[in-house]
Design a protein around this motif. Structure first.
Motif, mmCIF file in Angstrom:
data_model
loop_
_atom_site.group_PDB
_atom_site.id
_atom_site.type_symbol
_atom_site.label_atom_id
_atom_site.label_comp_id
_atom_site.label_asym_id
_atom_site.label_seq_id
_atom_site.Cartn_x
_atom_site.Cartn_y
_atom_site.Cartn_z
ATOM 1 N N ALA A 69 0.847 -1.205 0.000
ATOM 2 C CA ALA A 69 0.000 0.000 0.000
ATOM 3 C C ALA A 69 0.882 1.254 0.000
ATOM 4 C CB ALA A 69 -0.931 -0.009 1.206
ATOM 5 N N ALA A 70 1.988 1.215 0.741
ATOM 6 C CA ALA A 70 2.872 2.388 0.794
ATOM 7 C C ALA A 70 3.521 2.619 -0.575
ATOM 8 C CB ALA A 70 3.934 2.195 1.877
ATOM 9 N N ALA A 71 3.931 1.527 -1.231
ATOM 10 C CA ALA A 71 4.564 1.672 -2.551
ATOM 11 C C ALA A 71 3.534 2.162 -3.573
ATOM 12 C CB ALA A 71 5.164 0.343 -2.985
ATOM 13 N N ALA A 72 2.295 1.689 -3.451
ATOM 14 C CA ALA A 72 1.241 2.139 -4.368
ATOM 15 C C ALA A 72 0.986 3.638 -4.168
ATOM 16 C CB ALA A 72 -0.041 1.339 -4.119
ATOM 17 N N TYR A 73 0.978 4.050 -2.920
ATOM 18 C CA TYR A 73 0.752 5.475 -2.605
ATOM 19 C C TYR A 73 1.828 6.331 -3.280
ATOM 20 C CZ TYR A 73 -0.578 9.492 0.292
ATOM 21 O OH TYR A 73 -1.017 10.721 0.732
ATOM 22 N N ASP A 74 3.072 5.866 -3.171
ATOM 23 C CA ASP A 74 4.168 6.610 -3.813
ATOM 24 C C ASP A 74 3.999 6.645 -5.328
ATOM 25 O OD1 ASP A 74 5.235 7.049 -1.374
ATOM 26 O OD2 ASP A 74 6.722 5.433 -1.480
ATOM 27 N N ALA A 75 3.363 5.593 -5.871
ATOM 28 C CA ALA A 75 3.152 5.552 -7.327
ATOM 29 C C ALA A 75 1.865 6.291 -7.726
ATOM 30 C CB ALA A 75 3.084 4.103 -7.784
ATOM 31 N N GLY A 76 1.148 6.868 -6.739
ATOM 32 C CA GLY A 76 -0.026 7.684 -7.036
ATOM 33 C C GLY A 76 -1.352 6.954 -6.918
ATOM 34 N N VAL A 77 -1.357 5.760 -6.330
ATOM 35 C CA VAL A 77 -2.612 5.006 -6.179
ATOM 36 C C VAL A 77 -2.858 4.755 -4.687
ATOM 37 C CG1 VAL A 77 -3.775 2.826 -6.691
ATOM 38 C CG2 VAL A 77 -2.377 3.905 -8.437
ATOM 39 N N ILE A 78 -4.087 5.033 -4.249
ATOM 40 C CA ILE A 78 -4.402 4.864 -2.821
ATOM 41 C C ILE A 78 -5.149 3.545 -2.613
ATOM 42 C CG2 ILE A 78 -5.476 5.952 -0.817
ATOM 43 C CD1 ILE A 78 -5.731 8.508 -2.534
ATOM 44 N N VAL A 79 -4.615 2.691 -1.780
ATOM 45 C CA VAL A 79 -5.329 1.493 -1.330
ATOM 46 C C VAL A 79 -4.985 1.360 0.148
ATOM 47 C CG1 VAL A 79 -5.488 0.084 -3.431
ATOM 48 C CG2 VAL A 79 -3.341 0.159 -2.170
ATOM 49 N N ARG A 80 -5.820 0.624 0.877
ATOM 50 C CA ARG A 80 -5.497 0.468 2.302
ATOM 51 C C ARG A 80 -5.152 -0.982 2.596
ATOM 52 N NH1 ARG A 80 -6.210 4.243 6.150
ATOM 53 N NH2 ARG A 80 -7.362 6.118 5.600
ATOM 54 N N PRO A 81 -4.107 -1.191 3.379
ATOM 55 C CA PRO A 81 -3.735 -2.583 3.689
ATOM 56 C C PRO A 81 -4.709 -3.171 4.691
ATOM 57 C CG PRO A 81 -2.325 -1.038 4.874
ATOM 58 C CD PRO A 81 -3.223 -0.207 4.010
ATOM 59 N N LEU A 82 -5.083 -4.416 4.482
ATOM 60 C CA LEU A 82 -5.974 -5.102 5.427
ATOM 61 C C LEU A 82 -5.366 -5.117 6.833
ATOM 62 C CD1 LEU A 82 -8.713 -6.320 5.118
ATOM 63 C CD2 LEU A 82 -7.687 -8.451 4.354
ATOM 64 N N ALA A 83 -4.042 -5.074 6.881
ATOM 65 C CA ALA A 83 -3.345 -5.101 8.180
ATOM 66 C C ALA A 83 -3.852 -4.009 9.126
ATOM 67 C CB ALA A 83 -1.848 -4.927 7.960
ATOM 68 N N SER A 84 -4.216 -2.836 8.574
ATOM 69 C CA SER A 84 -4.619 -1.731 9.459
ATOM 70 C C SER A 84 -5.922 -2.003 10.179
ATOM 71 C CB SER A 84 -4.856 -0.434 8.675
ATOM 72 O OG SER A 84 -3.980 -0.277 7.653
ATOM 73 N N TYR A 85 -6.642 -3.031 9.776
ATOM 74 C CA TYR A 85 -7.976 -3.235 10.337
ATOM 75 C C TYR A 85 -7.991 -4.309 11.423
ATOM 76 C CZ TYR A 85 -9.277 -0.328 6.453
ATOM 77 O OH TYR A 85 -9.359 0.727 5.584
ATOM 78 N N TYR A 86 -6.853 -4.987 11.585
ATOM 79 C CA TYR A 86 -6.785 -6.033 12.621
ATOM 80 C C TYR A 86 -6.244 -5.453 13.914
ATOM 81 C CZ TYR A 86 -7.749 -9.765 9.297
ATOM 82 O OH TYR A 86 -8.347 -10.589 8.381
ATOM 83 N N LEU A 87 -6.896 -5.850 14.996
ATOM 84 C CA LEU A 87 -6.411 -5.438 16.305
ATOM 85 C C LEU A 87 -5.384 -6.448 16.801
ATOM 86 C CD1 LEU A 87 -7.306 -3.104 18.121
ATOM 87 C CD2 LEU A 87 -8.891 -4.649 19.231
ATOM 88 N N GLY A 88 -5.658 -7.729 16.532
ATOM 89 C CA GLY A 88 -4.725 -8.787 16.934
ATOM 90 C C GLY A 88 -3.947 -9.273 15.727
#
Ligand SMILES: Cc1ncc(COP(=O)(O)O)c(C=O)c1O
Length: 509
Positions: A450-469
């Motif tokens: 997701a970070a590399a996509a952001y740098d390339a101009g595309v926004i996506v969110r990693p599923l990782a951000s949604y897990y608490l555990g």
């Protein structure tokens, strides 16, 4: 006194854009606060100081008047102007702490522990620091493939503006004051009609409370129905924004797994009933499944027996592509345990900041008082425009039109995924909403992608951000609603290159 006028003369710049009066006032204030002019010191007469500085006497008189009005000096007719004693009362304040600038060379204080039970040492509270450390909010809110954002360019702005200007022409005082508790009555009536038909919500206008959105609705619910230290079940994974709101109120989160039928509490979870449960039954966020009827009934029965409050977050279920939108959980609730929260942010535009909650009848007056007491609600004019927008049928027709448009974009994006990856990357949770999850190989790092996509101009969110555990699966939340048809292929080609490089180790051609 000669020293004072020399110092002032050296500081004042008569060519500066800031008037001499302001400069002199500010310098005198600084001199008094820093102790350069000690309490009890006599100021030079206005005539003398004006002469020393080569400025008009009136300017000095104005400055002295202002200093006197603000309590810096005391003027006694006939005997002159003296610096007042404004030093802080040390007995009341306690020992003086060093200033940040004074101890720059001192050894750095140890950093506050991440989640200590004692008081933090810095400026932030423990919960404030945690909020900032775990914040998920993005600086960019628009563009391919931002999840959860509708196409604001398609919003019928002319219709809105026509309704708005008509209302402004006859704006009566009751549209310009604070909102009465609960919000604009005709809007609450229009929403209760809409929710009954569109979402099978059982409610009267009295049970509707207008808020600034789901975040505020959850915040209000927690403040009224839970105490600091109470536990809340949240789906694992779940929306980080709602999680932050709960945690900022001191609620302890218990992540509960979800499966194909939605929330799936295990025996140990069931043995410890929480104070509340936050669920997205019509469209699990972010994975997209629907809570089965059996699970809904089990949850409602459990809530009844253990007096658990259920917050039903129904954030985007109007956009369902294969079948009709599903009925709400609230509509099945016979025991008044459900607080239903929704928003116009995804139906119309996020910046509108109008949401609503439906609370059990016996709590309606309490919530109406609390919303006014805590947030001093306003925006009645916007609420009035929205009421007319709904009553005139524009909301229903806009949602219908957007459902078709988003459905087409969703299909274009699925086609692009298939063209690039065949069935190597699964598309999950695509039956409804404004995004789907693009599954990634288990060995990949979705945050890095997701970070590399952001740098390339595309926004996506990693599923990782949604897990608490522990993260159970890898993927990217990929939104299609706000991306014009023609941008989908080129933007996905960029994303595909990033995925190929990071998940499959392929080099760019
Ligand atoms: C599941 C879910 N609930 C709530 C919200 C936010 O709602 P609001 O903008 O009304 O505060 C979002 C925003 O993306 C969301 O994804």
């Amino acid at each position: 006194m000669v020293i004072l006028s020399d110092w002032l003369a050296a500081q004042i710049d008569k060519t500066d854009a800031e008037p001499v009066y302001r400069q002199l006032l500010s310098l005198m204030q600084q001199a008094i606060l820093s102790g350069r002019l000690a309490p009890g010191a006599k100021l030079p007469s206005s005539r003398t100081l004006a002469g020393d500085l080569g400025i008009a006497r009136n300017t000095v008189l104005h400055v002295y008047d202002q200093l006197s009005a603000e309590g810096y000096v005391l003027s006694t007719t006939g005997s002159g102007t003296y610096v007042a004693d404004t030093r802080p009362d040390t007995a009341a304040v306690g020992p003086r702490a060093p200033r940040a600038t004074e101890d720059a060379d001192a050894p750095a204080a140890p950093a506050a522990p991440a989640a200590p039970s004692s008081c933090p040492r810095g400026d932030m509270s423990v919960r404030g620091q945690r909020l900032i450390d775990e914040a998920g909010v993005s600086a960019r809110q628009w563009g391919a493939f931002m999840p959860g954002v509708p196409d604001v360019a398609e919003f019928p702005a002319r219709t809105w503006s026509r309704l708005q200007s008509r209302l402004w022409k006859s704006a009566s005082h009751d549209l310009l004051t604070y909102a009465p508790g609960g919000g604009y009555r005709p809007l609450r009536r229009a929403l209760s009609d809409y929710l009954r038909v569109a979402r099978s919500v059982r409610c009267s206008p009295d049970q509707i409370i207008i808020t600034t959105g789901i975040h505020q609705s959850i915040d209000l619910t927690v403040r009224l129905l839970a105490d600091h230290g109470d536990r809340a079940w949240v789906e694992e994974p779940c929306y980080w924004g709602a999680r932050s709101v709960l945690q900022a109120s001191g609620i302890k989160l218990a992540p509960i797994p979800v499966d194909a039928e939605g929330l799936n509490p295990r025996d140990p979870d069931l043995r410890h009933p929480p104070r509340m449960a936050l669920v997205t039954p019509s469209h699990q966020y972010p994975l997209g499944m629907v809570m089965s009827l059996a699970r809904r009934r089990t949850l409602l029965e459990y809530a009844r027996q253990h007096k658990v409050w259920i917050i039903e977050d129904d954030y985007d279920s109007e956009f369902r592509y294969g079948s009709r939108p599903l009925a709400s959980l609230q509509g099945l609730d016979e025991s008044d345990r459900v607080i239903y929260v929704g928003s116009l942010g995804k139906l119309l535009f996020p910046g509108l900041r109008i949401g609503y909650m439906v609370v059990p009848e016996r709590l309606a007056a309490t919530f109406r008082t609390a919303v006014a007491e805590l947030y001093r609600e306003g925006q009645l004019m916007q609420q009035a425009v929205l009421a007319e927008f709904i009553m005139d049928g524009y909301l229903t027709s806009h949602v219908r039109r957007m459902r078709t448009l988003y459905g087409e974009r969703r299909q274009l994006l699925i086609d692009a995924v298939t063209r690039h990856f065949g069935d190597a990357l699964p598309v999950m949770g695509d039956e409804a909403g404004l995004h789907f999850v693009l599954g990634l190989p288990e060995s990949s790092d979705d945050r890095e992608i997701a970070a590399a996509a952001y740098d390339a101009g595309v926004i996506v969110r990693p599923l990782a951000s949604y897990y608490l555990g522990k993260q159970q699966r890898k993927g990217l939340l990929t939104g299609y609603a706000c991306v014009p048809h023609e941008n989908i292929d080129p933007a996905f080609a960029t994303l595909a290159r990033v995925i190929e490089r990071h998940a499959f180790g392929k080099r760019a051609a």
